[in-house]
Design a protein around this motif. Structure first.
Motif, PDB file in Angstrom:
ATOM      1  N   GLN A  99      84.975  10.686 -17.916  1.00 36.28           N
ATOM      2  CA  GLN A  99      83.870  11.399 -18.554  1.00 36.28           C
ATOM      3  C   GLN A  99      83.467  12.625 -17.727  1.00 36.28           C
ATOM      4  OE1 GLN A  99      82.570  10.991 -21.655  1.00 36.28           O
ATOM      5  NE2 GLN A  99      81.626  12.944 -21.076  1.00 36.28           N
ATOM      6  N   VAL A 100      83.427  12.452 -16.400  1.00 37.31           N
ATOM      7  CA  VAL A 100      83.048  13.552 -15.514  1.00 37.31           C
ATOM      8  C   VAL A 100      84.071  14.688 -15.627  1.00 37.31           C
ATOM      9  CG1 VAL A 100      82.926  14.167 -13.058  1.00 37.31           C
ATOM     10  CG2 VAL A 100      81.639  12.224 -13.915  1.00 37.31           C
ATOM     11  N   TYR A 101      85.335  14.301 -15.791  1.00 39.53           N
ATOM     12  CA  TYR A 101      86.383  15.323 -15.968  1.00 39.53           C
ATOM     13  C   TYR A 101      86.137  16.103 -17.260  1.00 39.53           C
ATOM     14  CZ  TYR A 101      90.912  17.492 -16.790  1.00 39.53           C
ATOM     15  OH  TYR A 101      91.906  18.407 -17.042  1.00 39.53           O
ATOM     16  N   LEU A 102      85.761  15.388 -18.332  1.00 37.33           N
ATOM     17  CA  LEU A 102      85.494  16.074 -19.602  1.00 37.33           C
ATOM     18  C   LEU A 102      84.273  16.994 -19.462  1.00 37.33           C
ATOM     19  CD1 LEU A 102      86.178  13.121 -22.076  1.00 37.33           C
ATOM     20  CD2 LEU A 102      87.638  15.118 -21.627  1.00 37.33           C
ATOM     21  N   ASN A 103      83.264  16.544 -18.705  1.00 35.70           N
ATOM     22  CA  ASN A 103      82.085  17.395 -18.469  1.00 35.70           C
ATOM     23  C   ASN A 103      82.494  18.682 -17.757  1.00 35.70           C
ATOM     24  OD1 ASN A 103      80.766  15.182 -19.444  1.00 35.70           O
ATOM     25  ND2 ASN A 103      79.789  14.596 -17.510  1.00 35.70           N
ATOM     26  N   LEU A 156      76.379  17.577 -18.111  1.00 32.73           N
ATOM     27  CA  LEU A 156      77.233  18.182 -17.082  1.00 32.73           C
ATOM     28  C   LEU A 156      77.244  17.287 -15.853  1.00 32.73           C
ATOM     29  CD1 LEU A 156      75.927  21.771 -17.710  1.00 32.73           C
ATOM     30  CD2 LEU A 156      78.307  21.083 -17.990  1.00 32.73           C
ATOM     31  N   THR A 157      76.950  16.019 -16.079  1.00 31.47           N
ATOM     32  CA  THR A 157      76.836  15.064 -14.972  1.00 31.47           C
ATOM     33  C   THR A 157      78.116  15.025 -14.145  1.00 31.47           C
ATOM     34  OG1 THR A 157      75.383  13.752 -16.320  1.00 31.47           O
ATOM     35  CG2 THR A 157      76.324  12.664 -14.406  1.00 31.47           C
ATOM     36  N   GLY A 158      77.948  15.062 -12.829  1.00 34.06           N
ATOM     37  CA  GLY A 158      79.080  14.883 -11.928  1.00 34.06           C
ATOM     38  C   GLY A 158      79.820  16.164 -11.607  1.00 34.06           C
ATOM     39  N   THR A 159      79.525  17.241 -12.331  1.00 34.56           N
ATOM     40  CA  THR A 159      80.310  18.446 -12.076  1.00 34.56           C
ATOM     41  C   THR A 159      79.425  19.566 -11.549  1.00 34.56           C
ATOM     42  OG1 THR A 159      82.081  19.804 -12.986  1.00 34.56           O
ATOM     43  CG2 THR A 159      80.187  19.471 -14.395  1.00 34.56           C
ATOM     44  N   PRO A 160      79.893  20.304 -10.540  1.00 34.33           N
ATOM     45  CA  PRO A 160      79.108  21.453 -10.089  1.00 34.33           C
ATOM     46  C   PRO A 160      79.167  22.538 -11.159  1.00 34.33           C
ATOM     47  CG  PRO A 160      81.161  21.268  -8.830  1.00 34.33           C
ATOM     48  CD  PRO A 160      81.154  20.145  -9.805  1.00 34.33           C
ATOM     49  N   ILE A 161      78.155  23.401 -11.234  1.00 31.34           N
ATOM     50  CA  ILE A 161      78.237  24.544 -12.149  1.00 31.34           C
ATOM     51  C   ILE A 161      77.801  25.809 -11.405  1.00 31.34           C
ATOM     52  CG2 ILE A 161      77.877  23.197 -14.253  1.00 31.34           C
ATOM     53  CD1 ILE A 161      75.050  23.990 -14.371  1.00 31.34           C
ATOM     54  N   HIS A 162      78.305  26.952 -11.881  1.00 31.32           N
ATOM     55  CA  HIS A 162      77.904  28.230 -11.295  1.00 31.32           C
ATOM     56  C   HIS A 162      76.947  28.945 -12.232  1.00 31.32           C
ATOM     57  CE1 HIS A 162      80.467  28.118  -7.904  1.00 31.32           C
ATOM     58  NE2 HIS A 162      81.606  28.367  -8.515  1.00 31.32           N
ATOM     59  N   VAL A 163      75.887  29.519 -11.671  1.00 35.75           N
ATOM     60  CA  VAL A 163      74.971  30.346 -12.454  1.00 35.75           C
ATOM     61  C   VAL A 163      74.941  31.744 -11.830  1.00 35.75           C
ATOM     62  CG1 VAL A 163      72.526  30.694 -13.029  1.00 35.75           C
ATOM     63  CG2 VAL A 163      73.536  28.429 -13.222  1.00 35.75           C
ATOM     64  N   PHE A 164      75.314  32.742 -12.615  1.00 40.46           N
ATOM     65  CA  PHE A 164      75.269  34.133 -12.120  1.00 40.46           C
ATOM     66  C   PHE A 164      74.270  34.945 -12.923  1.00 40.46           C
ATOM     67  CE2 PHE A 164      79.728  32.913 -11.076  1.00 40.46           C
ATOM     68  CZ  PHE A 164      79.622  33.059  -9.695  1.00 40.46           C
ATOM     69  N   ILE A 165      73.599  35.870 -12.263  1.00 40.25           N
ATOM     70  CA  ILE A 165      72.702  36.789 -12.967  1.00 40.25           C
ATOM     71  C   ILE A 165      73.349  38.176 -12.859  1.00 40.25           C
ATOM     72  CG2 ILE A 165      70.314  37.562 -13.191  1.00 40.25           C
ATOM     73  CD1 ILE A 165      70.347  34.571 -13.057  1.00 40.25           C
TER      74      ILE A 165
END
Length: 437
Positions: A346-350, A425-434
């Motif tokens: 599931q984390v991979y799919l997220n 988005l559980t388990g996965t890092p995400i990037h936020v850019f402005i």
């Protein structure tokens, strides 16, 4: 498959300074006391379009003179087993020591390229002193000054010629890759055996191109993935396993070559510095995470209360990244082993999640209107539009604003939390850019 370069040498020859120079970081704490570097031992170096990982072995020395040399010797041995190339640092100002000769003897026996580096050649005067290092039998010394950077370019050019060029992987399909990591004795091999079972014929092994890194294909019960196996599971080492350095060196490859890391903690020992080291490696490499608290069968108090306390202790240590699953399992009794695989999938799919632009704007813009970025110097920041960047390793979102330079870290974290509240988005890092609109 990335290459791994280890920097070895006795204390105070400038290992951390060279590490900082190669990884362009001021990460390591550098001071003149022997054994002061800690916790900042791993980074990436990019040179002429190639990237490799660098490990500074100096980061793991226990500072007490009696075990000092013995510890460093062990580290040199582990480094030669795990790395693709060793940079052996000597100090041209202090000249050759018995200690350097001991290390050189270990390195000469190693079956991998070693580059001898004479550091602190700051002024041309001491260049003649390099000749005594020929005694070490490791070829021409490269004279550099890690502090000023002179000579490091030539050194890197040379290193690239010695590093094996990673061949195209045997694995090119989109099958997820899971790595089981954790400190020695947390139960990595037991859980892998529990996954695979004794039914070995469902397992096809594909040798990775780098040494001993083996992908094991797993397909039963509707799962389909590769287990990235580190060499450690295959061969027990002569070096005592409680070296922190050992577990970190062992984990680097597995983490770099995976999508999702299953981090094993030992329920009977709680969360220790060594676990945090491995967690930081996972974070630096932007990998997704499932935490498994193993040996849960050995814990007396299994109440909901105890579980909550344990969970919050883990999340507190790993903050600010807290959105990851924690599973209480036992590799021995196979309790919740299946759940570990389901969760990793599931984390991979997220990690692969794509969110449509219209949906993103529809959900996020009202939230931003309710809580806009704080105005700075009387300037109001307006975020007008949001999109997800296609084809990135982890979900990456761009918020277009009129004054992106004024949007600070806390607000980015607020945006990240809102994304996590509205999408799984559980388990996965995400990037936020402005970015500038």
């Amino acid at each position: 498959m990335g290459n791994l370069v280890a920097i070895v040498g006795r204390p105070n020859v400038g290992k951390s300074t060279l590490f900082n120079r190669l990884t362009n970081s001021r990460q390591a704490i550098v001071s003149d006391e022997a054994g002061t570097t800690r916790d900042r031992q791993y980074g990436k170096c990019e040179w002429n379009g190639r990237e490799f990982s660098v490990v500074d072995t100096g980061g793991w020395v226990v500072n007490s003179d009696d075990i000092f040399e013995e510890e460093i010797r062990k580290q040199v041995i582990v480094a030669t087993e795990e790395a693709d190339l060793v940079l052996f640092l000597v100090d041209i100002k202090n000249g050759l020591t018995d200690w350097d000769e001991d290390v050189a003897a270990i390195l000469r026996r190693a079956k991998l390229p070693v580059v001898l580096v004479a550091n602190k050649a700051d002024d041309g005067k001491n260049l003649y002193d390099q000749y005594e290092f020929y005694k070490l039998g490791l070829g021409d010394p490269f004279c550099i000054s890690a502090a000023t950077g002179s000579g490091t370019g030539d050194l890197l050019d040379h290193v690239l010629t010695k590093l094996p060029v990673a061949e195209a992987e045997g694995i090119l399909d989109d099958t997820p890759r899971f790595a089981v990591v954790g400190r020695p004795n947390a139960g990595k091999s037991s859980i892998i055996n529990a996954f695979i079972g004794e039914d070995r014929n469902i397992v096809t092994e594909i040798a990775g191109t780098t040494r001993d890194s083996i992908y094991t294909k797993y397909d039963k019960f509707g799962f389909d993935f590769y287990l990235v196996d580190t060499a450690g599971i295959r061969r027990k080492n002569k070096v005592t396993e409680d070296l922190e350095f050992y577990s970190v060196m062992r984990s680097i490859r597995a983490i770099e070559n995976s999508d999702v890391c299953i981090l094993m903690l030992d329920a009977t020992r709680g969360i220790e510095a060594q676990d945090m080291n491995i967690f930081q490696l996972i974070q630096k490499n932007n990998k997704s995470l499932v935490v498994v608290v193993n040996k849960w069968d050995l814990v007396e108090d299994k109440s909901q209360e105890a579980i909550k306390t344990f969970e919050s202790a883990i999340r507190n240590r790993m903050a600010p990244f807290v959105d990851f699953p924690i599973i209480f399992a036992s590799a021995l009794t196979k309790q919740r082993i299946f759940k570990v695989l389901e969760t990793a999938k599931q984390v991979y799919l997220n990690r692969k999640m794509k969110i449509g632009t219209s949906k993103l704007n529809e959900v996020m813009l009202p939230i931003i209107e309710m809580t806009p970025p704080p105005s700075i110097k009387g300037k109001y920041i307006k975020i007008k539009y949001i999109s997800q960047v296609p084809d990135t390793q982890i979900p990456t979102f761009v918020f277009y604003a009129n004054l992106p330079q004024y949007v600070k870290e806390p607000y980015k974290r607020f945006l990240e939390n809102k994304l996590r509240e509205n999408w799984t988005l559980t388990g996965t890092p995400i990037h936020v850019f402005i970015r500038q609109k």
